[in-house]
Design an enzyme around this catalytic site. Structure first.
Site, PDB file in Angstrom:
ATOM      1  N   HIS A   1       7.505 -27.236   1.797  1.00 31.33           N
ATOM      2  CA  HIS A   1       6.687 -28.351   1.328  1.00 31.33           C
ATOM      3  C   HIS A   1       5.534 -27.858   0.480  1.00 31.33           C
ATOM      4  O   HIS A   1       4.553 -28.575   0.270  1.00 31.33           O
ATOM      5  CB  HIS A   1       6.198 -29.159   2.531  1.00 31.33           C
ATOM      6  CG  HIS A   1       7.332 -29.659   3.360  1.00 31.33           C
ATOM      7  ND1 HIS A   1       7.914 -30.887   3.168  1.00 31.33           N
ATOM      8  CD2 HIS A   1       8.045 -29.055   4.342  1.00 31.33           C
ATOM      9  CE1 HIS A   1       8.922 -31.036   4.014  1.00 31.33           C
ATOM     10  NE2 HIS A   1       9.020 -29.929   4.738  1.00 31.33           N
TER      11      HIS A   1
ATOM     12  N   GLU B   1       0.844  -1.200   0.000  1.00 29.60           N
ATOM     13  CA  GLU B   1       0.000   0.000   0.000  1.00 29.60           C
ATOM     14  C   GLU B   1       0.883   1.255   0.000  1.00 29.60           C
ATOM     15  O   GLU B   1       0.483   2.298  -0.506  1.00 29.60           O
ATOM     16  CB  GLU B   1      -0.941  -0.006   1.216  1.00 29.60           C
ATOM     17  CG  GLU B   1      -2.218   0.767   0.974  1.00 29.60           C
ATOM     18  CD  GLU B   1      -3.274   0.553   2.053  1.00 29.60           C
ATOM     19  OE1 GLU B   1      -3.001   0.851   3.217  1.00 29.60           O
ATOM     20  OE2 GLU B   1      -4.383   0.095   1.715  1.00 29.60           O
TER      21      GLU B   1
ATOM     22  N   LYS C   1     -14.057   0.836  -3.568  1.00 27.75           N
ATOM     23  CA  LYS C   1     -15.093   1.174  -2.581  1.00 27.75           C
ATOM     24  C   LYS C   1     -16.267   1.852  -3.278  1.00 27.75           C
ATOM     25  O   LYS C   1     -17.431   1.551  -2.993  1.00 27.75           O
ATOM     26  CB  LYS C   1     -14.528   2.112  -1.515  1.00 27.75           C
ATOM     27  CG  LYS C   1     -13.479   1.471  -0.624  1.00 27.75           C
ATOM     28  CD  LYS C   1     -13.045   2.451   0.459  1.00 27.75           C
ATOM     29  CE  LYS C   1     -11.772   1.980   1.134  1.00 27.75           C
ATOM     30  NZ  LYS C   1     -11.205   2.974   2.032  1.00 27.75           N
TER      31      LYS C   1
HETATM   32  O1  LIG Z   1      -8.831   2.418   9.914  1.00 28.44           O
HETATM   33  P1  LIG Z   1      -9.768   2.625   8.798  1.00 28.44           P
HETATM   34  O2  LIG Z   1     -10.000   4.077   8.504  1.00 28.44           O
HETATM   35  O3  LIG Z   1     -11.048   1.892   9.013  1.00 28.44           O
HETATM   36  O4  LIG Z   1      -9.097   2.051   7.507  1.00 28.44           O
HETATM   37  C1  LIG Z   1      -8.825   0.705   7.320  1.00 28.44           C
HETATM   38  C2  LIG Z   1      -8.032   0.482   6.058  1.00 28.44           C
HETATM   39  O5  LIG Z   1      -8.841   0.747   4.947  1.00 28.44           O
HETATM   40  C3  LIG Z   1      -8.458   1.578   3.889  1.00 28.44           C
HETATM   41  O6  LIG Z   1      -9.124   1.187   2.741  1.00 28.44           O
HETATM   42  C4  LIG Z   1      -6.992   1.781   3.645  1.00 28.44           C
HETATM   43  O7  LIG Z   1      -6.589   1.346   2.370  1.00 28.44           O
HETATM   44  C5  LIG Z   1      -6.108   1.177   4.680  1.00 28.44           C
HETATM   45  O8  LIG Z   1      -4.888   1.857   4.681  1.00 28.44           O
HETATM   46  C6  LIG Z   1      -6.733   1.242   6.046  1.00 28.44           C
HETATM   47  O9  LIG Z   1      -5.850   0.705   6.989  1.00 28.44           O
END
Ligand SMILES: O=P(O)(O)OC[C@H]1O[C@H](O)[C@H](O)[C@@H](O)[C@@H]1O
Length: 522
Positions: free
Chosen positions: A348, A319, A453
């Site tokens: 293995h 990331e 998302k």
């Molecule tokens: O801690 P949060 O804001 O819920 O994020 C949780 C995760 O989701 C995101 O999509 C990011 O790509 C991550 O870097 C992050 O750790």
């Protein structure tokens, strides 16, 4: 020859109990001299970052995870107080949970901990729990919801079934808006309600001030709230409340974790490249992957307790480094792919390909000198223990790979302890930061994760429309294509959604031999 090279490039730090062998990466003798100007620029950029520069330019943020283990470094008194104050309240809270001063809604002492989070809000706590946990000796047993998989959630809830009244739930989300985590929170709350328990007295939030999660926790008067700051990235948050609170509740020595990280920071801050293990690592990645991710990073710890380290590093490295654009805006498509589990187990499984198949990787072996906490070892052969075999397989695999021109690094640590884990986390955090500087990218944003998302949100919206169409009074059984046309949606997505609904008995399907002619109705 190899012995000479091994000695020449062996990095050893006795006070850290760490050594690094880079001799099996076949860089030429002038490599370090050629890279020195770039290495110095990278080290200087990291120093700027530590001083509070805006190191994440497009999000206009400071990058302060190094301050978490040495608050004196933080650029303002306010930040220093926030760090030390939070650490004190974590310890205080954990002590009150352990002593029973804070109890569950029915007056029982807490015995179990359910962590709800994903990505950087789960991987660190999972790594630490697995690496340092001691069955039957831990102060609390930790469980995780790290997905929106209903069956995965049920699996964990089944384990907790008779213990919900003694379960503490920590919902972790930096942004406070991550849907998987919100879903986990709602599922957990529903389970508490079904057990007639007042969940607010069991729930804790770790999140940014004012986030959606923070608002919910405040409105519902949850048991406690701990902060997450915008200057700590999710993937570097293990040594913030995100990692420290679960670890402290489990009974792990979080001061030792922090001290290990601080000691590693001191060493990896050095301008002398040859004495800076993070700089050495970053330079090896650069050589091994041509500075453009040409080879994958295989992480192979010979230690069961480090099984989750590669998963943790997957997020930290991929990331951070997997970026389309460099800092000048040029398309570079950078990154280094990370995978691995543990040795000798993986020997293995896929080591066959590593030795004989496509040569598109370099390995990082992690060797742990201490076999087991001072227990007498049985002999599996005269004078030979299981631990001797574990080392034998590491050295044997390393030799077999070298023989076939497969390159490797070895990190040797003394043991698996809170201090060592803190060190390893800090070592890789710094190596990633330095490498990002070498290839001129922003390691601290993740613009690429939003697209998926957004597309998922569109899928949920289409599902709502399809259901509305199926519910209409004049609705007749219809194919996915017909329904999609009716609501103005994509037929392929409609087909996938309807198949899922049918499998879960939310709609009825009249199957046709041609799957696309199957009809759906309520
Ligand atoms: O801690 P949060 O804001 O819920 O994020 C949780 C995760 O989701 C995101 O999509 C990011 O790509 C991550 O870097 C992050 O750790």
């Amino acid at each position: 020859m190899t012995w000479q090279r091994f000695q020449k490039y062996y990095y050893n730090n006795a006070s850290l109990g760490l050594s690094l062998d880079i001799s099996r990466i076949p860089f030429p003798d002038d490599f370090f001299a050629n890279m020195e100007p770039a290495a110095q620029r990278a080290i200087a950029a990291m120093a700027e970052l530590e001083r509070g520069a805006i190191a994440n330019p497009d999000e206009n943020r400071m990058v302060g995870h190094y301050w978490l283990r040495n608050a004196a470094l933080a650029p303002t008194a306010e930040l220093r107080d926030a760090i030390t104050g939070t650490l004190a309240s974590i310890k205080d809270f954990a002590a009150k949970i352990h002593s029973g001063e804070i109890k569950g809604s029915t007056g029982k002492k807490f015995t179990d901990l359910l962590v709800v989070g994903i990505g950087g809000s789960a991987l660190g706590p999972q790594l630490v729990q697995h690496a340092l946990g001691q069955p039957r000796r831990d102060k609390m047993d930790i469980h995780f919801f790290d997905n929106t998989d209903p069956d995965g959630i049920d699996y964990v809830l089944d384990t907790l079934r008779r213990r919900l009244d003694r379960t503490l739930v920590i919902v972790i989300s930096k942004s406070g808006g991550t849907v998987e985590t919100r879903n986990g929170q709602l599922e957990a709350a529903a389970a508490f309600r079904a057990a007639k328990l007042d969940y607010a007295k069991h729930f804790i939030a770790i999140t940014g001030a004012g986030s959606k999660l923070d608002q919910t926790a405040t409105a519902e008067a949850w048991l406690a709230r701990f902060p997450m700051w915008d200057w700590v990235g999710g993937r570097t948050s293990e040594l913030s409340a995100v990692g420290l609170l679960p670890a402290a509740l489990q009974g792990i020595d979080i001061d030792a974790m922090l001290a290990g990280a601080a000691a590693m920071d001191e060493v990896t801050r050095r301008a002398d490249t040859a004495r800076n293990p993070a700089a050495l690592l970053a330079l090896m990645w650069h050589y091994a992957t041509d500075g453009r991710g040409a080879k994958d990073m295989v992480i192979l710890p010979y230690k069961d307790r480090l099984l989750l380290f590669s998963r943790y590093l997957q997020q930290l490295v991929m990331e951070s480094l997997g970026k389309e654009l460099d800092l000048a805006g040029a398309v570079v498509n950078q990154g280094i792919a990370v995978y691995g589990n543990k040795g000798s187990t993986d020997q293995h499984a896929y080591v066959q390909q590593l030795r004989e198949g496509v040569n598109n990787f370099f390995i990082t072996f992690i060797e742990v000198l201490k076999d087991r906490p001072a227990k007498t070892a049985i002999e599996v052969e005269p004078g030979i223990t299981t631990g001797d075999y574990l080392q034998g397989f590491y050295l044997g695999t390393r030799a077999a790979l070298t023989e076939k021109d497969r390159h490797s690094i070895t990190i040797t640590v003394a043991d698996i302890s809170p201090r060592t884990l803190g060190m390893l986390i800090a070592l890789y955090e710094r190596a990633v930061g330095l490498y990002a500087n070498l290839v001129n990218i922003n390691a601290y944003h993740q613009p690429g994760v939003e697209a998926g998302k957004k597309a998922a949100t569109a899928v949920i919206a289409l599902k709502q429309k399809l259901m509305a169409a199926l519910r209409a009074p004049d609705a007749k059984p219809a194919t996915a294509e017909q329904l999609a046309a009716q609501v103005g949606g994509d037929p392929e997505l409609a087909f996938k959604i309807l198949e899922h609904l049918a499998a879960n008995k939310a709609v009825k399907k009249k199957a046709n031999i041609n799957p696309f002619k199957s009809k759906y109705r309520l």
